[in-house]
Design a protein around this motif. Sequence first.
Motif, PDB file in Angstrom:
ATOM      1  N   ARG A  94      18.527 -17.834  46.380  1.00  0.00           N
ATOM      2  CA  ARG A  94      17.522 -16.915  45.966  1.00  0.00           C
ATOM      3  C   ARG A  94      17.977 -16.441  44.677  1.00  0.00           C
ATOM      4  NH1 ARG A  94      15.481 -11.557  48.763  1.00  0.00           N
ATOM      5  NH2 ARG A  94      17.661 -11.932  49.701  1.00  0.00           N
ATOM      6  N   GLY A  95      19.437 -16.052  44.478  1.00  0.00           N
ATOM      7  CA  GLY A  95      20.074 -15.424  43.462  1.00  0.00           C
ATOM      8  C   GLY A  95      19.834 -16.650  42.117  1.00  0.00           C
ATOM      9  N   SER A  96      20.205 -18.059  42.457  1.00  0.00           N
ATOM     10  CA  SER A  96      20.084 -18.720  41.397  1.00  0.00           C
ATOM     11  C   SER A  96      18.673 -19.092  40.930  1.00  0.00           C
ATOM     12  CB  SER A  96      20.547 -20.113  41.960  1.00  0.00           C
ATOM     13  OG  SER A  96      19.854 -21.100  42.167  1.00  0.00           O
ATOM     14  N   ARG A  97      17.633 -18.762  42.007  1.00  0.00           N
ATOM     15  CA  ARG A  97      16.429 -18.759  41.569  1.00  0.00           C
ATOM     16  C   ARG A  97      15.857 -17.975  40.589  1.00  0.00           C
ATOM     17  NH1 ARG A  97      14.888 -20.599  46.498  1.00  0.00           N
ATOM     18  NH2 ARG A  97      14.123 -18.665  47.179  1.00  0.00           N
ATOM     19  N   ILE A  98      16.489 -16.562  40.880  1.00  0.00           N
ATOM     20  CA  ILE A  98      16.017 -15.156  40.335  1.00  0.00           C
ATOM     21  C   ILE A  98      16.531 -15.713  38.623  1.00  0.00           C
ATOM     22  CG2 ILE A  98      16.543 -12.895  39.816  1.00  0.00           C
ATOM     23  CD1 ILE A  98      16.538 -12.671  42.844  1.00  0.00           C
ATOM     24  N   LEU A  99      18.010 -15.881  38.636  1.00  0.00           N
ATOM     25  CA  LEU A  99      18.443 -16.286  37.470  1.00  0.00           C
ATOM     26  C   LEU A  99      18.038 -17.187  36.415  1.00  0.00           C
ATOM     27  CD1 LEU A  99      20.636 -14.818  35.646  1.00  0.00           C
ATOM     28  CD2 LEU A  99      22.372 -16.293  36.770  1.00  0.00           C
ATOM     29  N   ALA A 101      14.755 -17.977  36.482  1.00  0.00           N
ATOM     30  CA  ALA A 101      13.671 -17.737  36.062  1.00  0.00           C
ATOM     31  C   ALA A 101      13.741 -16.571  34.815  1.00  0.00           C
ATOM     32  CB  ALA A 101      12.758 -17.048  37.282  1.00  0.00           C
ATOM     33  N   ALA A 102      14.834 -15.716  35.019  1.00  0.00           N
ATOM     34  CA  ALA A 102      15.154 -14.667  34.111  1.00  0.00           C
ATOM     35  C   ALA A 102      15.504 -15.572  33.004  1.00  0.00           C
ATOM     36  CB  ALA A 102      16.409 -13.897  34.515  1.00  0.00           C
ATOM     37  N   LEU A 103      16.263 -16.716  32.717  1.00  0.00           N
ATOM     38  CA  LEU A 103      17.005 -17.431  31.706  1.00  0.00           C
ATOM     39  C   LEU A 103      15.732 -18.197  31.011  1.00  0.00           C
ATOM     40  CD1 LEU A 103      20.376 -18.535  33.187  1.00  0.00           C
ATOM     41  CD2 LEU A 103      19.988 -16.911  31.388  1.00  0.00           C
ATOM     42  N   PHE A 104      14.625 -18.465  31.868  1.00  0.00           N
ATOM     43  CA  PHE A 104      13.766 -19.220  31.293  1.00  0.00           C
ATOM     44  C   PHE A 104      12.539 -18.494  30.438  1.00  0.00           C
ATOM     45  CE2 PHE A 104       9.589 -21.813  31.603  1.00  0.00           C
ATOM     46  CZ  PHE A 104      10.078 -23.060  31.089  1.00  0.00           C
ATOM     47  N   LEU A 105      12.554 -17.598  31.127  1.00  0.00           N
ATOM     48  CA  LEU A 105      11.495 -16.543  30.698  1.00  0.00           C
ATOM     49  C   LEU A 105      11.287 -16.430  28.948  1.00  0.00           C
ATOM     50  CD1 LEU A 105       9.522 -15.047  32.126  1.00  0.00           C
ATOM     51  CD2 LEU A 105      10.657 -12.900  31.928  1.00  0.00           C
ATOM     52  N   PRO A 106      12.347 -16.498  28.194  1.00  0.00           N
ATOM     53  CA  PRO A 106      12.349 -16.297  26.765  1.00  0.00           C
ATOM     54  C   PRO A 106      11.649 -17.474  26.261  1.00  0.00           C
ATOM     55  CG  PRO A 106      14.306 -15.426  27.335  1.00  0.00           C
ATOM     56  CD  PRO A 106      13.732 -16.232  28.462  1.00  0.00           C
ATOM     57  N   LEU A 163      17.818 -21.537  25.252  1.00  0.00           N
ATOM     58  CA  LEU A 163      18.745 -21.781  26.572  1.00  0.00           C
ATOM     59  C   LEU A 163      17.919 -22.237  27.960  1.00  0.00           C
ATOM     60  CD1 LEU A 163      21.783 -21.877  26.637  1.00  0.00           C
ATOM     61  CD2 LEU A 163      21.807 -19.562  27.503  1.00  0.00           C
ATOM     62  N   TYR A 165      15.220 -23.237  28.516  1.00  0.00           N
ATOM     63  CA  TYR A 165      14.461 -24.775  28.628  1.00  0.00           C
ATOM     64  C   TYR A 165      15.456 -25.716  28.996  1.00  0.00           C
ATOM     65  CZ  TYR A 165      12.393 -28.998  27.073  1.00  0.00           C
ATOM     66  OH  TYR A 165      11.971 -30.123  27.065  1.00  0.00           O
ATOM     67  N   ILE A 168      16.811 -25.782  32.544  1.00  0.00           N
ATOM     68  CA  ILE A 168      15.943 -26.369  33.446  1.00  0.00           C
ATOM     69  C   ILE A 168      16.003 -27.835  33.397  1.00  0.00           C
ATOM     70  CG2 ILE A 168      13.439 -26.519  34.080  1.00  0.00           C
ATOM     71  CD1 ILE A 168      14.591 -24.081  34.735  1.00  0.00           C
TER      72      ILE A 168
ATOM     73  N   ASP B   4      23.610 -13.213  45.049  1.00  0.00           N
ATOM     74  CA  ASP B   4      22.229 -12.642  44.778  1.00  0.00           C
ATOM     75  C   ASP B   4      22.035 -11.278  43.703  1.00  0.00           C
ATOM     76  OD1 ASP B   4      21.615 -14.825  46.078  1.00  0.00           O
ATOM     77  OD2 ASP B   4      20.382 -13.808  47.631  1.00  0.00           O
ATOM     78  N   ALA B   7      23.402 -12.075  40.581  1.00  0.00           N
ATOM     79  CA  ALA B   7      22.585 -12.925  39.631  1.00  0.00           C
ATOM     80  C   ALA B   7      21.474 -12.191  39.049  1.00  0.00           C
ATOM     81  CB  ALA B   7      22.083 -14.098  40.615  1.00  0.00           C
ATOM     82  N   PHE B  14      20.705 -10.267  30.521  1.00  0.00           N
ATOM     83  CA  PHE B  14      20.104 -11.237  29.735  1.00  0.00           C
ATOM     84  C   PHE B  14      18.844 -10.813  29.002  1.00  0.00           C
ATOM     85  CE2 PHE B  14      17.822 -15.043  28.721  1.00  0.00           C
ATOM     86  CZ  PHE B  14      18.713 -15.855  27.975  1.00  0.00           C
ATOM     87  N   LEU B  15      18.061 -10.288  29.870  1.00  0.00           N
ATOM     88  CA  LEU B  15      16.627  -9.792  29.378  1.00  0.00           C
ATOM     89  C   LEU B  15      16.562  -8.524  28.720  1.00  0.00           C
ATOM     90  CD1 LEU B  15      14.315 -11.266  32.211  1.00  0.00           C
ATOM     91  CD2 LEU B  15      14.786 -12.378  29.866  1.00  0.00           C
TER      92      LEU B  15
END
Lengths: 288, 264
Positions: A94-99, A101-106, A163, A165, A168, B4, B7, B14-15
Amino acid sequence: MPRLTPYLLVAPLIAFIAVFTYIPIVTSLDLSFREWDFLSPEKPWVGLANYRQLFASHSFWQAVWVTAVFVVISVPIRLGLALAVANLLLRETRGSRILRAALFLPSVTSTVSIAVVFSWVFATDVGLANAALEAVGLPRLRWLQDPTLALAVIIIVNTWKQLGYDIIIYIAGLQAIPTELYDAASVDGGRRFHVFRRVTVPLVMPTTYFLLVVSVIEAFQIFAIVDVMTHGGPAGATNMLVVELYKIGFSLFDIGQGSALAVLLFVLLVALAIFKARVLGRRVHYEA
Amino acid sequence: MRRDALALIAGLIFLSPVLYSIWMSFQTSDAYYTGGMEFTIDNYVRAIGQFGFARYLLNSVIVSGVVTLAGLMVAVMAAFAFARFSFRGGNLLFGAVVATLMIPSHISLIPNYLTLAKAGLLDSYAGLILPAVANGFAAFFLRQYIRGIPVALDEAAYMDGATPLQVLWRVIVPIARPAILSMGLFIFIGEWNNYIWPLIATGDKDLYTLQVGLARLYRINPGEGFLDWPLIMAASTITLLPVLAGFLLVERHLVRGITMGAVK
């Protein structure tokens, strides 16, 4: 079935790409040999004069230099960081999915908004960056007014935006590596960094090639961040090729010279794209 | 669990510049500059009322919406033809479509500006929309997707007397819906965030999109001497939030689409 059907179906798309993509290439080439200010009724043929003027202009070579520095510094930083982070986020928790998404957002966020927000971060008086420096007892910096720092800021902001993109794409590439290879490496007593260097990095090379070319092509076309944050300044320190093109074409209305610059940049980028499709295309696909 | 949480914290850090800018947009300017805290929606009221952001928002919605719908329609029709018909010149035309992926957009800036000026379409919705309608990537992606749909389905419909357009609309489009939706999202986000073309094609404030309006607001510096950061951040939030919200709703779709394009 009427033989015309497929033609009618493709006609709208073909018409649009003809008018707005292909004919413009020819138009640009033609205009690059003419002198025109957009208003005068005459467009006299001047041969290579526009190209000669361009090669004689200080700000063109400055834009070439700044763009080259930007590409050479920012691309390896992006790819190196992205591979390291992707390697950390490989497991589906779950943690890696959250992170992720956060990194991809920009990368799907408005570039202009990002540029404005980071203009605040690096503002001399009220910005976050200087507040952080002061908090640890260091003097404030004039980030966007100092030529070297301004280019560094542009690199930081662009890396921050792109970053996610890269990450991913790297994750997809890493997931294609058979796990047995890792198992074999760790049975041999390989340390984590050793495995990363000897197994991960070489096997993910096709993805690296892909990202390398994509990010170089994209870095050559950077515009919005620079236009908003520095306008190419201070003293041309962040003046990159598309910024220069915009200036020549749409501020000075030197259509001929602007077109000459567009043609040069076009030839360079298409050569890179063909290199990617021909040479790297094969390498990227051989293993997936 | 602890990983989690870690993360989540890393993601928030980061945001943080963007998150902080959203928070700042709800502060009064006075409180922001004196280090206080005072909640207000006044910055949004001013951005929308005084500085034209209602209009820019409307323009962005119209332009991105029409580009997405028209772009999808044009791409789906062409993709269907390229996937299902073999016709003279078909391969050549498909090659021309795929080649547009390699053509950098800056080469067409000056010519498209001239074309639209000649047609009297600068400072109009048409001028903003038309150059963005053709999307080679969407056409390519959808063609690959449609090729994966069994031809037997088309043939059954043709037996029942359907026309090609009916087959496209009743058979192909419903099955290809996930692919069409994710391409629609791509086109919409790309167009929403498009900056250089609206910057060139509009001089009239009433036609600014959010991107151009925000860049201008930042540059004209409405705070007289100091930057009115809370106002600017309200405008920035209006500019980025719709796509951000949309992204969070469909994140998985989008990420799958992107990696499909890059890694086979």
